[in-house]
Design a protein around this motif. Sequence first.
Motif, short mmCIF file in Angstrom:
data_model
loop_
_atom_site.label_atom_id
_atom_site.label_comp_id
_atom_site.label_asym_id
_atom_site.label_seq_id
_atom_site.Cartn_x
_atom_site.Cartn_y
_atom_site.Cartn_z
N GLU A 72 0.82 -1.21 0.00
CA GLU A 72 0.00 0.00 0.00
C GLU A 72 0.85 1.25 0.00
OE1 GLU A 72 -3.62 2.04 2.64
OE2 GLU A 72 -2.94 -0.01 3.05
N LYS A 73 1.93 1.24 0.75
CA LYS A 73 2.81 2.40 0.85
C LYS A 73 4.11 2.12 0.10
CE LYS A 73 0.09 4.62 3.77
NZ LYS A 73 -0.59 5.90 3.41
N VAL A 74 4.51 3.07 -0.73
CA VAL A 74 5.79 2.95 -1.44
C VAL A 74 6.47 4.31 -1.45
CG1 VAL A 74 5.25 0.99 -2.95
CG2 VAL A 74 4.53 3.30 -3.61
N ALA A 75 7.79 4.27 -1.50
CA ALA A 75 8.59 5.49 -1.58
C ALA A 75 8.86 5.80 -3.05
CB ALA A 75 9.90 5.33 -0.83
N LEU A 76 8.71 7.05 -3.41
CA LEU A 76 8.96 7.47 -4.79
C LEU A 76 10.33 8.13 -4.89
CD1 LEU A 76 5.46 8.93 -5.71
CD2 LEU A 76 6.33 6.62 -6.09
N LYS A 77 10.87 8.14 -6.09
CA LYS A 77 12.18 8.72 -6.32
C LYS A 77 12.16 10.24 -6.13
CE LYS A 77 13.89 5.48 -9.85
NZ LYS A 77 14.36 5.39 -11.27
N ASP A 78 13.29 10.76 -5.73
CA ASP A 78 13.52 12.19 -5.81
C ASP A 78 13.74 12.52 -7.29
OD1 ASP A 78 15.44 14.61 -5.99
OD2 ASP A 78 14.72 14.67 -3.92
N PRO A 79 13.17 13.63 -7.79
CA PRO A 79 13.36 13.97 -9.20
C PRO A 79 14.82 14.00 -9.64
CG PRO A 79 11.67 15.36 -8.25
CD PRO A 79 12.25 14.57 -7.12
N ALA A 80 15.73 14.25 -8.71
CA ALA A 80 17.15 14.25 -9.07
C ALA A 80 17.63 12.88 -9.51
CB ALA A 80 17.98 14.74 -7.88
N GLN A 81 16.87 11.83 -9.15
CA GLN A 81 17.26 10.46 -9.52
C GLN A 81 16.66 10.01 -10.85
OE1 GLN A 81 15.53 8.84 -5.79
NE2 GLN A 81 17.58 8.01 -5.39
N PHE A 82 15.82 10.83 -11.46
CA PHE A 82 15.15 10.42 -12.70
C PHE A 82 16.17 10.16 -13.80
CE2 PHE A 82 10.96 12.88 -11.70
CZ PHE A 82 10.61 11.88 -10.80
N ARG A 83 15.96 9.06 -14.52
CA ARG A 83 16.79 8.76 -15.69
C ARG A 83 15.97 8.65 -16.97
NH1 ARG A 83 16.51 3.53 -17.25
NH2 ARG A 83 15.39 2.08 -15.88
N ILE A 84 14.64 8.58 -16.82
CA ILE A 84 13.74 8.54 -17.98
C ILE A 84 12.92 9.82 -18.04
CG2 ILE A 84 11.79 7.35 -19.04
CD1 ILE A 84 12.80 4.75 -17.79
N VAL A 85 12.26 10.14 -16.95
CA VAL A 85 11.42 11.33 -16.89
C VAL A 85 12.29 12.58 -17.02
CG1 VAL A 85 9.96 12.72 -15.37
CG2 VAL A 85 9.60 10.26 -15.55
N GLY A 86 11.83 13.50 -17.83
CA GLY A 86 12.53 14.76 -18.03
C GLY A 86 13.48 14.75 -19.21
N ARG A 87 13.69 13.58 -19.81
CA ARG A 87 14.57 13.50 -20.98
C ARG A 87 13.73 13.51 -22.26
NH1 ARG A 87 19.75 11.91 -19.59
NH2 ARG A 87 19.99 11.18 -17.44
N PRO A 88 14.17 14.25 -23.28
CA PRO A 88 13.44 14.21 -24.56
C PRO A 88 13.41 12.79 -25.11
CG PRO A 88 15.04 16.01 -24.50
CD PRO A 88 15.32 15.15 -23.31
N THR A 89 12.21 12.24 -25.27
CA THR A 89 12.04 10.83 -25.60
C THR A 89 11.14 10.67 -26.81
OG1 THR A 89 12.25 10.26 -23.25
CG2 THR A 89 11.26 8.60 -24.69
N PRO A 90 11.59 9.92 -27.83
CA PRO A 90 10.73 9.68 -28.99
C PRO A 90 9.45 8.96 -28.56
CG PRO A 90 12.99 9.05 -29.46
CD PRO A 90 12.92 9.32 -27.99
N ARG A 91 8.35 9.27 -29.21
CA ARG A 91 7.07 8.66 -28.87
C ARG A 91 7.06 7.19 -29.25
NH1 ARG A 91 2.09 12.60 -30.13
NH2 ARG A 91 1.21 10.55 -30.51
N LEU A 92 6.40 6.38 -28.43
CA LEU A 92 6.32 4.95 -28.69
C LEU A 92 5.53 4.63 -29.96
CD1 LEU A 92 5.71 3.61 -25.06
CD2 LEU A 92 7.85 3.58 -26.36
N ASP A 93 4.65 5.55 -30.37
CA ASP A 93 3.86 5.30 -31.58
C ASP A 93 4.42 6.00 -32.80
OD1 ASP A 93 3.32 7.88 -30.87
OD2 ASP A 93 1.15 7.66 -30.76
#
Length: 742
Positions: free
Chosen positions: A201-222
């Motif tokens: 039920e409870k989980v810890a989320l990443k600090d944004p400083a740890q993001f390696r996918i989110v925040g990076r320009p990423t080609p669309r899956l479609d």
Amino acid sequence: MHFDLTAEMPRALQHLLERDAAEPAELPRRQFLKLGVAGGFGLGLFPLTAAAQTAPTPGLKPQQQPAAFVKIDADGTVTITVNRLEFGQGINTALPMLLAEELDADWSRVRSQLGTNDGAYADPLFGLHLTGGSNSVKNSFIQYRELGARTRAMLLQAAAVRWRVDAAVLRTEAGTVLGPAGQKAGYGELATAAMALPVPEKVALKDPAQFRIVGRPTPRLDARAKSSGRQSFGLDVKRPGQLTAVVARPPVFGAKPRAVDDSAAKAVKGVQAVLRVPLDRGAEGVVVIARGTWPAIQGRQALKIDWDTSGVEKVDSARQLAEYRALARQPGPKHFDADMAPLASAPRRIEAEFSFPYLAHAPMEPLNCTVELRDDGATLWAGSQMPGLDGMAAARVLGLKPEQVALQVQMAGGGFGRRAIPSSDYVVEACGIAKAARAAGLKAPIQTVWTREDDLRGGYYRPMHLHRAQIGFDAQGRVLAWDHAIVGQSIVAGSPFEAMMVKNGIDNTAVEGMREPYALPMRLTVHHPKQNVPVLWWRSVGSTHTAFVMETLIDQIARETQQDPVAYRLSLMGDKHPRHRAALDLAVARSGYGKTPLPAGRAWGVALHESFNSVVAYVVEASLQGGRPTLHRVTAGVHCNLAVNPRTVEAQVQGAALMGLGMCLPGAAITLKDGVVEQQNFGDYTVARMSDMPSFSVHIVPSADAPTGMGEPGLPPLAPAFANAVARLTGKPIRQLPFDLA
């Protein structure tokens, strides 16, 4: 589209939405998306009411449990189900990025798919299925991160059991669990065991400083499928034995046939049936059902129909404009009510009238819906923005229980709000046709198709609006009094959302964007006349007209008091709107405004607007070529807090701006004469094309705060920025859309 679902929601609707969220429809067992893959059992996707290996965690809602959202194949491929409609906004990449980030997935192995009307896919904040109001990333930001974190925690626990170690000593990286003694297991190896574990039920989320996918320009899956023509849309649905239906619609909204001669239509090869069917808003039409779209259209063309329009109002655009002008001068409900006494003695005045026409949504893929009826229920395929409400509407028409109707959300070729309609008009119509066809002995799936002409003339437009402003100000540009009136149809009147979105007789969608972010002494009066023209939200809703009015008038005051338009805006904002200031400063800095000399015959234009909690500022360069306004260059400053996928943000701003530019072009208007819509196709209804696109750059203000909306905010400030540049060239303000320099 814009929603503000509040505590004032009618009790019956609140109950309906809560039930939809809490008690997902149970589909027939053979419709379940099965768990598992060939050669291995996956962390699977299935309706939450299906019997699962373990009971759902009591403290979690259906929208919070991974089972309906994450499927991990034995080879490590992760398929993420998106709880929204993908129709160009890039959500089938952005939401998987959030989940994959917390899951520590190998992004190269991530895939996405669209969901259904199952309750698990309801918006986690609103409690109903919804793609609109630029809320997809905003409302599911935490939801999808927690889904990824919960899935990761289950995989870690499965590995801990396998290796007989504490899960705390394990870590994950790119789809793999790693142990302290060199142990290594791919997610695909662990998925079966992980699925058998309780969901934390409870989980810890990443600090944004740890993001390696989110925040990076990423080609669309479609991107590859769409650029190669392999992407399937709602119109591409093909069921065994499927028939196609097209409808002859009345020329005036609400009319019905007086007499029908269908003999020639029935003689067309491939035509299977010609039936009279009920349509939206009490109208009636004639449907031709055939083996394919072309024979259905040929059959419709062969119909001879005598339409009875005697009992319905026949709206005429010219007469309507005159009526709106008269109404704008009448007393009415007030949204703001400042003291207007200083207006009479103000040293300077502006009196202005603005007019905005009806606008069609005109998506590249016209409306369509495929309905397959069975003895035990029905399945629908449609690019729906509100599959939960559409599914319930379908159930009512078909005489079924909601749990007997499954709506498979399809990729859609645009929509801009037209696929999110409280009346579910095109879905109800398609179900009515399928029901009538079955009663006539046609036991086949029926795909109801709207042609381009049907789509443009079929109603549900951005409302026509008229604004009237009287402004008193001094030589320094200090506004002393601003008396303003808006006249236009209410979008939500008569819908289930009226009770929560209409206050004091004023539809909140009509006034959004007025006054802010400027501290102005404004009296705002609003009138909502009833007209026999169906209206609906259109990309960025009320901001399509309020931003134009506010930003061109602010610019005019700056010109008349010989102030720089950027400096004047900043002085009006003061220090109360740091996000607005940051977006404007960024656009100005990156454009070279005030520093880079412009070529002869060009002028700068500036506009700023907040909608859906995001701020977009434009600095543009424009000229007059052969007397026609031409947009050469656009620089955008965007504040949307955290940009989950900067590439998507850039694309949304560009696309929205092009749509905003389209509002300025000659022919961008829906008009009526004696109740009949005069435009039929793109030959007489203008939409912006690639050749109209200026040089464009998008710059995003850095932020780690939770994201705000981005599908619509890029549209409102484009037209006023363009108009302000033209006004500097001509010395004459523009008062209507599309532009008229006469």
